[in-house]
Design a protein around this motif. Structure first.
Motif, PDB file in Angstrom:
ATOM      1  N   PHE A 193      -9.028   3.561  -9.656  1.00  0.00           N
ATOM      2  CA  PHE A 193      -9.157   4.785  -8.871  1.00  0.00           C
ATOM      3  C   PHE A 193     -10.603   5.005  -8.459  1.00  0.00           C
ATOM      4  CE2 PHE A 193      -9.292   5.774 -13.344  1.00  0.00           C
ATOM      5  CZ  PHE A 193     -10.331   6.675 -13.486  1.00  0.00           C
ATOM      6  N   LEU A 194     -10.771   5.636  -7.297  1.00  0.00           N
ATOM      7  CA  LEU A 194     -12.103   5.994  -6.802  1.00  0.00           C
ATOM      8  C   LEU A 194     -12.685   7.098  -7.668  1.00  0.00           C
ATOM      9  CD1 LEU A 194     -11.611   6.123  -2.943  1.00  0.00           C
ATOM     10  CD2 LEU A 194     -13.137   4.603  -4.190  1.00  0.00           C
TER      11      LEU A 194
ATOM     12  N   PHE B 207      -6.855  10.010  -6.672  1.00  0.00           N
ATOM     13  CA  PHE B 207      -7.722   8.965  -6.134  1.00  0.00           C
ATOM     14  C   PHE B 207      -7.298   7.552  -6.528  1.00  0.00           C
ATOM     15  CE2 PHE B 207     -10.472  12.743  -6.237  1.00  0.00           C
ATOM     16  CZ  PHE B 207     -10.802  12.804  -4.893  1.00  0.00           C
ATOM     17  N   VAL B 208      -6.056   7.349  -6.948  1.00  0.00           N
ATOM     18  CA  VAL B 208      -5.596   6.016  -7.344  1.00  0.00           C
ATOM     19  C   VAL B 208      -5.621   5.079  -6.144  1.00  0.00           C
ATOM     20  CG1 VAL B 208      -3.590   4.697  -8.126  1.00  0.00           C
ATOM     21  CG2 VAL B 208      -4.206   6.794  -9.296  1.00  0.00           C
ATOM     22  N   GLN B 209      -6.244   3.912  -6.320  1.00  0.00           N
ATOM     23  CA  GLN B 209      -6.351   2.910  -5.265  1.00  0.00           C
ATOM     24  C   GLN B 209      -5.388   1.749  -5.479  1.00  0.00           C
ATOM     25  OE1 GLN B 209      -8.812   3.028  -2.517  1.00  0.00           O
ATOM     26  NE2 GLN B 209      -8.331   5.096  -3.202  1.00  0.00           N
ATOM     27  N   THR B 210      -5.277   1.284  -6.723  1.00  0.00           N
ATOM     28  CA  THR B 210      -4.370   0.173  -7.025  1.00  0.00           C
ATOM     29  C   THR B 210      -3.645   0.449  -8.334  1.00  0.00           C
ATOM     30  OG1 THR B 210      -6.005  -1.107  -8.269  1.00  0.00           O
ATOM     31  CG2 THR B 210      -5.877  -1.538  -5.906  1.00  0.00           C
TER      32      THR B 210
ATOM     33  N   SER C 164       0.824  -1.208   0.000  1.00  0.00           N
ATOM     34  CA  SER C 164       0.000   0.000   0.000  1.00  0.00           C
ATOM     35  C   SER C 164       0.862   1.265   0.000  1.00  0.00           C
ATOM     36  CB  SER C 164      -0.936   0.010   1.214  1.00  0.00           C
ATOM     37  OG  SER C 164      -0.186   0.060   2.411  1.00  0.00           O
TER      38      SER C 164
ATOM     39  N   ARG D 104       2.573   5.736  -4.846  1.00  0.00           N
ATOM     40  CA  ARG D 104       1.885   6.891  -5.428  1.00  0.00           C
ATOM     41  C   ARG D 104       2.051   6.796  -6.926  1.00  0.00           C
ATOM     42  NH1 ARG D 104       3.947  11.385  -1.567  1.00  0.00           N
ATOM     43  NH2 ARG D 104       5.857  10.481  -2.305  1.00  0.00           N
TER      44      ARG D 104
ATOM     45  N   THR E  51     -15.371   2.500  -8.287  1.00  0.00           N
ATOM     46  CA  THR E  51     -13.998   2.613  -8.778  1.00  0.00           C
ATOM     47  C   THR E  51     -14.013   2.284 -10.263  1.00  0.00           C
ATOM     48  OG1 THR E  51     -13.486   0.316  -8.237  1.00  0.00           O
ATOM     49  CG2 THR E  51     -12.912   1.964  -6.584  1.00  0.00           C
TER      50      THR E  51
ATOM     51  N   GLU F 250     -20.815   1.085  -1.395  1.00  0.00           N
ATOM     52  CA  GLU F 250     -19.465   0.801  -1.880  1.00  0.00           C
ATOM     53  C   GLU F 250     -19.188   1.816  -2.968  1.00  0.00           C
ATOM     54  OE1 GLU F 250     -18.330  -3.173  -2.882  1.00  0.00           O
ATOM     55  OE2 GLU F 250     -19.738  -4.008  -1.428  1.00  0.00           O
ATOM     56  N   TYR F 251     -18.219   2.665  -2.725  1.00  0.00           N
ATOM     57  CA  TYR F 251     -17.941   3.726  -3.676  1.00  0.00           C
ATOM     58  C   TYR F 251     -17.406   3.148  -4.975  1.00  0.00           C
ATOM     59  CZ  TYR F 251     -18.724   6.633   0.348  1.00  0.00           C
ATOM     60  OH  TYR F 251     -19.302   7.228   1.439  1.00  0.00           O
TER      61      TYR F 251
END
Length: 173
Positions: free
Chosen positions: A83-84, A44-47, A27, A30, A160, A157-158
């Motif tokens: 990303f979210l 808003f990048v998540q993975t 985790s 960036r 993505t 659940e937002y």
């Protein structure tokens, strides 16, 4: 290909000794796209996954079998980024409009327009400092996933989205 890492195949080469071992936190990363043009998608990048790189040699027919020659080309998989989505869909529209612009903005109109961007994946150390940077040269999006809206959900659940990027190559900095 302008990126030429120093590779030493000689038998007398000894790899440098690594100091105290710390492992990569999955985790701790960036992704930098372009602070001015795509700042919302970047934020808003998540993975993000470091893509596969592979190569295969050319088969050389010889009697009853093929012998594989040394490879001469690298194949990079696409970069997948999730990303979210913000409630105004600004970050989704940034990537969407980039994809549309790749097709609709012809070079005849303005050949000085830069359609690609260098993406930088920063891997953070255990102290949240940038340890390694991986630069994806001349990247551009090739797809963005759908957004599944549904009234049947009970928990929030937002949303993505997943964007896929092609690029020329990636290099370690």
């Amino acid at each position: 290909m302008p990126y030429n890492p120093t590779i030493n195949f000689s038998d007398d080469y000894q790899a440098p000794v690594q100091g105290e071992t710390a492992f990569v936190n999955p985790s701790g990363f960036r992704l930098l796209i372009d602070n001015m043009k795509y700042r919302n998608a970047q934020y808003f990048v998540q993975t993000a996954s470091l893509p596969d790189v592979s190569t295969s040699g050319a088969p050389l027919p010889y009697k009853q079998r093929n012998i594989t020659a040394m490879p001469d080309k690298l194949e990079y998989s696409s970069l997948e980024v999730a990303f979210l989505i913000d409630e105004d869909l600004i970050n989704y529209k940034e990537i969407h409009d980039w994809i549309v612009g790749l097709v609709t903005e012809t070079d005849e109109k303005n050949y000085t327009v830069r359609k690609t961007r260098d993406l930088t994946l920063q891997i953070l150390t255990s102290h949240n400092n940038v340890g390694t940077e991986i630069i994806f040269v001349d990247a551009y999006p090739i797809s963005i996933s759908s957004l599944p809206f549904s009234t049947n959900t009970t928990d929030v659940e937002y949303l993505t989205a997943v964007a896929s990027f092609n690029y020329s190559y990636y290099k370690f900095k």
